[in-house]
Design a protein around this motif. Sequence first.
Motif, PDB file in Angstrom:
ATOM      1  N   ILE A 131       0.849  -1.085  -0.044  1.00  0.00           N
ATOM      2  CA  ILE A 131      -0.103   0.138   0.036  1.00  0.00           C
ATOM      3  C   ILE A 131       0.987   1.113   0.095  1.00  0.00           C
ATOM      4  CG2 ILE A 131      -1.819  -1.143   1.004  1.00  0.00           C
ATOM      5  CD1 ILE A 131      -1.140   0.157   3.758  1.00  0.00           C
ATOM      6  N   GLY A 132       0.286   2.254  -0.523  1.00  0.00           N
ATOM      7  CA  GLY A 132       0.992   3.509  -0.421  1.00  0.00           C
ATOM      8  C   GLY A 132       2.003   3.581  -1.556  1.00  0.00           C
ATOM      9  N   SER A 133       3.116   4.186  -1.353  1.00  0.00           N
ATOM     10  CA  SER A 133       4.342   4.194  -2.382  1.00  0.00           C
ATOM     11  C   SER A 133       4.982   2.903  -2.008  1.00  0.00           C
ATOM     12  CB  SER A 133       5.219   5.599  -2.028  1.00  0.00           C
ATOM     13  OG  SER A 133       6.387   5.512  -2.857  1.00  0.00           O
ATOM     14  N   PRO A 134       5.310   2.024  -3.313  1.00  0.00           N
ATOM     15  CA  PRO A 134       5.984   0.845  -3.104  1.00  0.00           C
ATOM     16  C   PRO A 134       7.576   1.081  -2.929  1.00  0.00           C
ATOM     17  CG  PRO A 134       5.375   1.222  -5.531  1.00  0.00           C
ATOM     18  CD  PRO A 134       4.722   2.412  -4.682  1.00  0.00           C
ATOM     19  N   LEU A 135       8.036   2.104  -3.058  1.00  0.00           N
ATOM     20  CA  LEU A 135       9.633   2.126  -2.924  1.00  0.00           C
ATOM     21  C   LEU A 135       9.873   3.169  -1.955  1.00  0.00           C
ATOM     22  CD1 LEU A 135      11.504   1.463  -6.169  1.00  0.00           C
ATOM     23  CD2 LEU A 135      11.873   0.362  -4.075  1.00  0.00           C
ATOM     24  N   VAL A 136      10.787   3.385  -1.186  1.00  0.00           N
ATOM     25  CA  VAL A 136      11.239   4.416  -0.462  1.00  0.00           C
ATOM     26  C   VAL A 136      11.662   5.618  -1.471  1.00  0.00           C
ATOM     27  CG1 VAL A 136      12.722   5.515   1.092  1.00  0.00           C
ATOM     28  CG2 VAL A 136      11.961   3.164   1.527  1.00  0.00           C
ATOM     29  N   ASN A 137      10.917   6.747  -1.336  1.00  0.00           N
ATOM     30  CA  ASN A 137      11.471   7.754  -2.130  1.00  0.00           C
ATOM     31  C   ASN A 137      11.000   7.868  -3.401  1.00  0.00           C
ATOM     32  OD1 ASN A 137      12.401   9.730   0.011  1.00  0.00           O
ATOM     33  ND2 ASN A 137      14.401   8.541   0.215  1.00  0.00           N
ATOM     34  N   LEU A 138      10.286   6.764  -3.829  1.00  0.00           N
ATOM     35  CA  LEU A 138       9.790   6.818  -5.241  1.00  0.00           C
ATOM     36  C   LEU A 138       8.865   8.082  -5.632  1.00  0.00           C
ATOM     37  CD1 LEU A 138       9.728   4.762  -7.819  1.00  0.00           C
ATOM     38  CD2 LEU A 138       7.321   4.122  -6.980  1.00  0.00           C
ATOM     39  N   GLN A 139       8.408   8.769  -4.648  1.00  0.00           N
ATOM     40  CA  GLN A 139       7.940   9.884  -4.778  1.00  0.00           C
ATOM     41  C   GLN A 139       8.428  10.965  -3.648  1.00  0.00           C
ATOM     42  OE1 GLN A 139       6.239  10.543  -7.629  1.00  0.00           O
ATOM     43  NE2 GLN A 139       5.584   8.715  -8.424  1.00  0.00           N
ATOM     44  N   ARG A 145      25.271   6.533 -15.214  1.00  0.00           N
ATOM     45  CA  ARG A 145      24.396   7.506 -14.026  1.00  0.00           C
ATOM     46  C   ARG A 145      23.338   7.898 -14.665  1.00  0.00           C
ATOM     47  NH1 ARG A 145      24.803  12.150 -11.316  1.00  0.00           N
ATOM     48  NH2 ARG A 145      24.311  11.769  -9.077  1.00  0.00           N
ATOM     49  N   ILE A 146      23.694   8.534 -15.850  1.00  0.00           N
ATOM     50  CA  ILE A 146      22.465   9.236 -16.615  1.00  0.00           C
ATOM     51  C   ILE A 146      21.305   8.458 -16.731  1.00  0.00           C
ATOM     52  CG2 ILE A 146      21.881  10.278 -18.723  1.00  0.00           C
ATOM     53  CD1 ILE A 146      24.762  11.627 -18.749  1.00  0.00           C
ATOM     54  N   ALA A 147      21.830   6.883 -17.142  1.00  0.00           N
ATOM     55  CA  ALA A 147      20.734   6.236 -17.450  1.00  0.00           C
ATOM     56  C   ALA A 147      19.968   5.844 -16.119  1.00  0.00           C
ATOM     57  CB  ALA A 147      21.470   4.773 -17.887  1.00  0.00           C
ATOM     58  N   SER A 148      20.720   5.858 -15.041  1.00  0.00           N
ATOM     59  CA  SER A 148      19.966   5.354 -13.816  1.00  0.00           C
ATOM     60  C   SER A 148      19.065   6.454 -13.452  1.00  0.00           C
ATOM     61  CB  SER A 148      20.971   5.194 -12.832  1.00  0.00           C
ATOM     62  OG  SER A 148      21.440   6.318 -12.031  1.00  0.00           O
ATOM     63  N   TYR A 149      19.178   7.654 -13.717  1.00  0.00           N
ATOM     64  CA  TYR A 149      18.349   8.796 -13.377  1.00  0.00           C
ATOM     65  C   TYR A 149      16.985   8.579 -14.441  1.00  0.00           C
ATOM     66  CZ  TYR A 149      20.576  11.605 -10.005  1.00  0.00           C
ATOM     67  OH  TYR A 149      21.046  11.998  -8.615  1.00  0.00           O
ATOM     68  N   GLU A 150      17.340   8.265 -15.773  1.00  0.00           N
ATOM     69  CA  GLU A 150      16.271   7.904 -16.496  1.00  0.00           C
ATOM     70  C   GLU A 150      15.245   6.963 -16.125  1.00  0.00           C
ATOM     71  OE1 GLU A 150      14.885   9.231 -19.386  1.00  0.00           O
ATOM     72  OE2 GLU A 150      15.921  11.047 -18.430  1.00  0.00           O
ATOM     73  N   LEU A 151      16.056   5.736 -15.668  1.00  0.00           N
ATOM     74  CA  LEU A 151      15.373   4.595 -15.113  1.00  0.00           C
ATOM     75  C   LEU A 151      14.356   4.725 -13.912  1.00  0.00           C
ATOM     76  CD1 LEU A 151      14.754   1.678 -15.733  1.00  0.00           C
ATOM     77  CD2 LEU A 151      16.899   1.087 -14.600  1.00  0.00           C
ATOM     78  N   ALA A 152      15.213   5.692 -13.008  1.00  0.00           N
ATOM     79  CA  ALA A 152      14.337   6.157 -11.858  1.00  0.00           C
ATOM     80  C   ALA A 152      12.911   6.907 -12.214  1.00  0.00           C
ATOM     81  CB  ALA A 152      15.189   7.073 -10.772  1.00  0.00           C
ATOM     82  N   ALA A 153      13.107   7.623 -13.196  1.00  0.00           N
ATOM     83  CA  ALA A 153      11.762   8.381 -13.597  1.00  0.00           C
ATOM     84  C   ALA A 153      10.984   7.519 -14.315  1.00  0.00           C
ATOM     85  CB  ALA A 153      12.285   9.406 -14.615  1.00  0.00           C
ATOM     86  N   VAL A 183      22.611   2.626  -9.311  1.00  0.00           N
ATOM     87  CA  VAL A 183      21.313   2.035  -9.515  1.00  0.00           C
ATOM     88  C   VAL A 183      20.222   3.117  -9.315  1.00  0.00           C
ATOM     89  CG1 VAL A 183      21.837  -0.171  -8.442  1.00  0.00           C
ATOM     90  CG2 VAL A 183      21.301   1.548  -6.704  1.00  0.00           C
ATOM     91  N   PRO A 184      19.058   3.153  -9.636  1.00  0.00           N
ATOM     92  CA  PRO A 184      18.100   4.094  -9.841  1.00  0.00           C
ATOM     93  C   PRO A 184      17.628   4.481  -8.521  1.00  0.00           C
ATOM     94  CG  PRO A 184      17.261   2.212 -11.055  1.00  0.00           C
ATOM     95  CD  PRO A 184      18.733   1.812 -10.707  1.00  0.00           C
ATOM     96  N   THR A 185      17.664   3.671  -7.287  1.00  0.00           N
ATOM     97  CA  THR A 185      17.316   3.996  -6.288  1.00  0.00           C
ATOM     98  C   THR A 185      18.055   5.073  -5.596  1.00  0.00           C
ATOM     99  OG1 THR A 185      18.441   1.909  -5.628  1.00  0.00           O
ATOM    100  CG2 THR A 185      16.056   1.933  -5.228  1.00  0.00           C
ATOM    101  N   GLN A 186      19.309   5.249  -6.165  1.00  0.00           N
ATOM    102  CA  GLN A 186      20.447   6.299  -5.592  1.00  0.00           C
ATOM    103  C   GLN A 186      19.771   7.668  -6.203  1.00  0.00           C
ATOM    104  OE1 GLN A 186      23.797   4.866  -7.631  1.00  0.00           O
ATOM    105  NE2 GLN A 186      24.579   3.647  -5.717  1.00  0.00           N
ATOM    106  N   ALA A 187      19.236   7.557  -7.693  1.00  0.00           N
ATOM    107  CA  ALA A 187      18.743   8.621  -8.287  1.00  0.00           C
ATOM    108  C   ALA A 187      17.445   9.168  -7.286  1.00  0.00           C
ATOM    109  CB  ALA A 187      18.429   8.334  -9.583  1.00  0.00           C
ATOM    110  N   LEU A 188      16.766   8.055  -6.900  1.00  0.00           N
ATOM    111  CA  LEU A 188      15.299   8.365  -6.107  1.00  0.00           C
ATOM    112  C   LEU A 188      15.872   8.998  -4.795  1.00  0.00           C
ATOM    113  CD1 LEU A 188      13.465   5.283  -6.783  1.00  0.00           C
ATOM    114  CD2 LEU A 188      13.012   7.326  -7.758  1.00  0.00           C
ATOM    115  N   GLU A 189      16.875   8.599  -4.128  1.00  0.00           N
ATOM    116  CA  GLU A 189      17.135   9.139  -2.773  1.00  0.00           C
ATOM    117  C   GLU A 189      17.715  10.639  -3.183  1.00  0.00           C
ATOM    118  OE1 GLU A 189      17.351   7.869   0.079  1.00  0.00           O
ATOM    119  OE2 GLU A 189      18.345   9.480   0.834  1.00  0.00           O
TER     120      GLU A 189
END
Lengths: 483, 956
Positions: free
Chosen positions: A228-236, A273-281, B855-861
């Motif tokens: 319930i709520g946001s599935p991952l810490v700091n997803l939003q 790292r750039i890719a990881s930011y994209e993936l996070a989004a 990893v993307p969780t770093q970006a989220l953090e």
Amino acid sequence: MSPTHRTNTDRQQHRRDFFGSMRDGLLGVGLTTLLGSDLPRVVAADHRPASDLTPRPPHFGGQAKSVIQFFMTGGPSQVDLFDPKPALAKHEGELPQGFIDNVESVGSAGGLLPSPFRFARHGHSGLPVSDILPHLATCVDDISVVRSMWTTSFNHETGVMMMHSGRPIKASPSLGAWVTYGLGSENRNLPAYVALDDPLHKPILLGKQNWQSGFLPPIFQGTRLRSIGSPLVNLQPRQPLPPAILDFTRGLANRMAHEHQLRRPGRPELAARIASYELAARMQLTATDAMDLSQETAATHRQYGLDQKVTESYGRRCLLARRLVERGVRNVQIYMNTANGDNPWDHHGDVQGNLSRSCLQTDQPVAALIKDLKQRSLLDSTLLVWGGEFGPCRWPEGGKPGRDHGANGFSVWMAGGGSRAARFMEQPTNSAITPWKTVSVFTISTPRCSTALAWTIAAWFSTTTVSTSGSAASSRPAWSERS
Amino acid sequence: MRWPNTVDHGLCPMNCVHHPESPRPGIFGRALAVAALLLPSLAVAQAKPPMPATFESHVLPIFTAHCAECHGPQDPSGSLHLLTRDDVVRGGQSGPAIRAGNSRLSLLVRQLEQGKMPPEGPALKPGQLATIRRWIQSGGRRDGENAETARRRIAALSISEQKVFTNVFFTNCLDCHGKWRKEGGLDLRTRAGLLKGGKSGPGIVPGDPESSLVYRKILANKMPPPKNLFGDQTYVTRVRLQDRNELRDWIAAGALPSRKTRPQKDPVLNKKRLDHWAFRPPRRPCVPKVKHGDLLNNPIDAFLLARLEPKQLRFSPAADPIVLLRRASLMLTGLPPGPHETSTLLDGQKPHSFEAFLDRLLASPHYAEHQATWWLDGAGYADTHGQINRDELKPFMWRYRDYVIRAFREDKPYDRFLTEQLAGDELFAWKDGERLTAEQLQSLIATGFLRTASDATDEGSFNKVLNRFGVINEQIDIITSSVMGMTLECARCHSHKFDPVPQEDYYRFAAIFRPALDPYDWRIPNVVLHPPKYPVPNKYSRDLFQTSDRPNAVIQLHNEQLETRARKLAAQISDRARQLKDKDLNTDKLTASLRADIKTLRSRKIQSLRIHGLADTGGVPTPVYVFRRGEIHQPGGEVTPGPPVALSTDLEPYRVVAPKFGKTSGRRLALARWLTQPDHPLTARVIVNRIWQQHFGRGLVNTPGNFGRIGAKPTHPRLLDWLSTEFVQNGWSIRRLHKQIMMSSAWQQSSRTRELHNTDPDNRLLSRFPFRRLAAEAIRDSILAISGGLDRRLLGPPTERLVEPTGEVRHPAGPQGHRRSIYLVRRRKTPNTMLNLFDAPAMSPNCLQRTDSTVPTQALELFNSDFVRNAAVRFSRRLLSTGRNGPRLLVTAYRLAFGRNPTSAELRRDRIAINELTRRWETELQGDDSPETAEQRALQNYCLILLNSPELVYVD
């Protein structure tokens, strides 16, 4: 134009190309791996990439692509669920010497306690199931019960370690980590290995250790998604930015990152790292989408028991497990909530009340998941494993009608994924007083799954294959197999 | 996280490295075992009773033909001699070779079935294997021996005195019949004590178990008694059935003492293995001559250049001074340079000398904090015991962390630093409860190094002998990997597969710690045995107690906080009493649970200042046996304490001299003295390599925890030796070593690369400075330093953590801001979310090489977390408070965040961006009476972007 200036123009050109490719949502670089690869190490060291989640074919053809593990912490009582022991009633209150010699601590043992539940045979296989699992009883032909499990310790912690990693030490990779290590992931936008525990993260036994990667690289560890709520810490963020601001902020951050990278050519880690930011989004959308149960029909909600308070919480996790498996998640572990930090399947004082309650919460959702997977033709590619860390003894603790811990024998069941269904091992009826450790060898019908799964299942069931009493084969009771 | 080592292993199955507890084959082996167990079992079930076979007539010819070459009487392989029946039964390093009557459980048969033996030459024919099986199955008789004689003889041979003592008496009886107590006058530590017995007569009657008092007591379940010393009955261990039977058989066979075995030279100590660079003392090499003498700043450069020049390479050009300032500051202190440090250069004035800047950094307390981080990684430091959910806090472990920081601050010579940590308690006369000088106190606290293994033996159910060995093994692993660069752990179960380390070496090394960590005379790592039902005297705790004439502020604060909470609960009880009026409070459930909570809270109060250190427990420790295949129930020969024999050549031998004072054995002090000899082949090399690794990302040996034969080869062996000898000559000074490295041209070169490096693709030769990501702590501390939220106070108790409902673990700020990451409590089960994401190691058991994941969780953090968003707001306020605006504000922002001035293109881009953000916020905020203006919001967003910049987390 000075040469420097010309170089700058070239770079501008280059940058525009790059942004062009970004607009198509493609980040060609470094995205071969899911959830980020350990790129710097891959590049810097001459090892093979140790942390790589690219999907890999198994060495041998197999059916199972995913595993869903129902972990029933506390030690579900086999003699009250899948393994009827009528002889217990005959010997009620007795405590044969054979037992005493095989236990480490008899503590406050009373005599043998018969099951308070009634068993009936179900399905084509005739598997006996007790009356507190009415829903599972309708799927017995899809499952195979293994009644000959035993483990090394009657402590919860050690038992849980054994069942998750095959070893009673804390730094061992869990089953799911091995699966992910062996097979990689099929979804680039979701974690490959997911743990679904209590949505409020109330502590469960051993916590994160249950889905740790141990000595494997951390990329193979499980990700705990909340149901319930946001599935991952700091997803939003706590206070989301307005979309217009967010877009611009992201765009500027991206631009700065690219310019930083352009000034430092030959640095794949920067691309990663750039890719990881994209993936996070992207994950903000995909993870939220995968966890959005409102997309399911009301009938499905009812099937999983989401409309009833008692089954709602566990049903939600079962339904999520199906949605994750559908999306290519490799391994899902489901844990029950713990009301007060107790182990839900630990029934010391009152086997009748506690066990009925735990069954009530989980029976309908679990059966619904089996049927749902089957209906969607996912059961053949999904291996389900249901069980706890041990099973209780057959005697009560003190004078109470409950059962104390016991490591010498218990039951689990498996379904789907190529495991042969509708099968169980039947024991002679007098085995209520047979010392259990002599029951040691069982065959799982060669699960037709990948190598990685075979290893992990070998590890999972390894405790059943080696006898400590040293008389494994010679004193093996005559198993008769029904199918 | 020493994964890379494991990968390198290749040949050694992982399960073997990581779980030698289990005698069973690993995962792969297990899968095979399923099949292996199934097939023969069917055959056995159908077979007729086997024809009897005897040793000399049937089996000996097979052994003579196929096995005698290696397992003959001369120096047999694995100490297994196969040419007499009795020797076969006694077995070798791996235990008895056969189990009479059960061929399937006989090691010999398993080895033959799996084709592991004979290793070369033709395999045994099926008929021969069947004969061996038949011989074992029919009782393992010699020619002309009758079945009963054979049974008794074999029973006597397979059960050794040490096995009976280890499994029966050491494991179950020594609390009451050992070093400290001799209940009924009975001492069960030795065979003599057992024969002598106590008040009720001799313990045993050799040859007659039924008349043996000790055996009868055990058989009748009278001993061990139903309650242990603390009155606890739950976790009393009972003598296992098989151990009880072995005691019976041993007595029946005459209770023979162990045969003294001749020490045998292990074949792993061969010339090929011993002839390895890391096991020979470093010799100071000549500094090589190079062509480009102008590139040399110091001898380090000569060694590096000598490798580069043959490949037509040189160092890259010197890095920009402004890059060097940032690099030096982050490498030495883990913090970016402050604006005052960079302003001279950035304002275009003449720079100060780089050397003076280095000296300032090396004298800074932040240097010591940052250095402590990597030492504590190697030491496996955590503030909790780990293992189980309770994750018990070690309330004073931070004193060891402070000791390490202090040591780096005063640049304590490494030999002294190591000696204090290994044997601080053996350096002076020390007794419980005595007043100590500051120096003595520090050296006692230093032994916290020996208390870092995870340990749940303060929980009754985890206080089994196996768990205790687990703690000791983990601690030995930490010491050997971090200080000696050796994978001694492999030798716990078998002689090392690659290095000249026989199995005895592991146990000899373990014996050094036995007087302090005796699994059969155990001290719990806490003052309370859980569940806390019974008072446990301090002497059962491993902690050392320190008397102090002043009340300790830390303890007071801790206790006051608990008391405040307890009082609040007490107030709730009184409220409840008013609610319930006449009803009896004693029957009220809520009241009962409140009372229980109050009791728990008060029980957690700390009574006295403690040191989580280690000291000998006194008296004669139990003997240390080699455990066959690492199994604690399979003791082999006894060993004496000592370091690995392969390292002993050319060194002063390890010599134990018990100090005249106190109760200490001197074994650990002898180890420290042995390790800190100037010529030691490993001590200096290992530490020099770890410091090199800090600067260049990878060590000269890229496996810092494994200098053995399958560890990585040194890229520059002569440089390593030069640095090691130089280090020792400079009085083991770590600070001087840092400066020497940083003054080299190699360290000061640029990290930029123009051409593709085909000749040095992964920069092993250091043709450029390695471009690297910061460690987790440095990222967090940088964000705090840049945004002005860093509390720079030194030392002291750690900041406690908060677990959010989302599962996020934070360490909240105090009134003066957030403390540096090294001062956050390191709880094993709940690590700080941000540090965890950026690869701060889980201490299992320690970490010598961090991973850099992306990893993307770093970006989220970094993009979404409250921590960074708050930092962005703080950063924007800090910028506004300078009173600057426009380009000058941007310049300040760049100087703070990246330690440089923005380029004109960046200035233009960012000014436009901030304007655009402001415009968008104005639209968003229309009709909104927000206290913050659009400009403020825009600047906050801009600061968030700066904190997310790769420039912040990477070092050029």
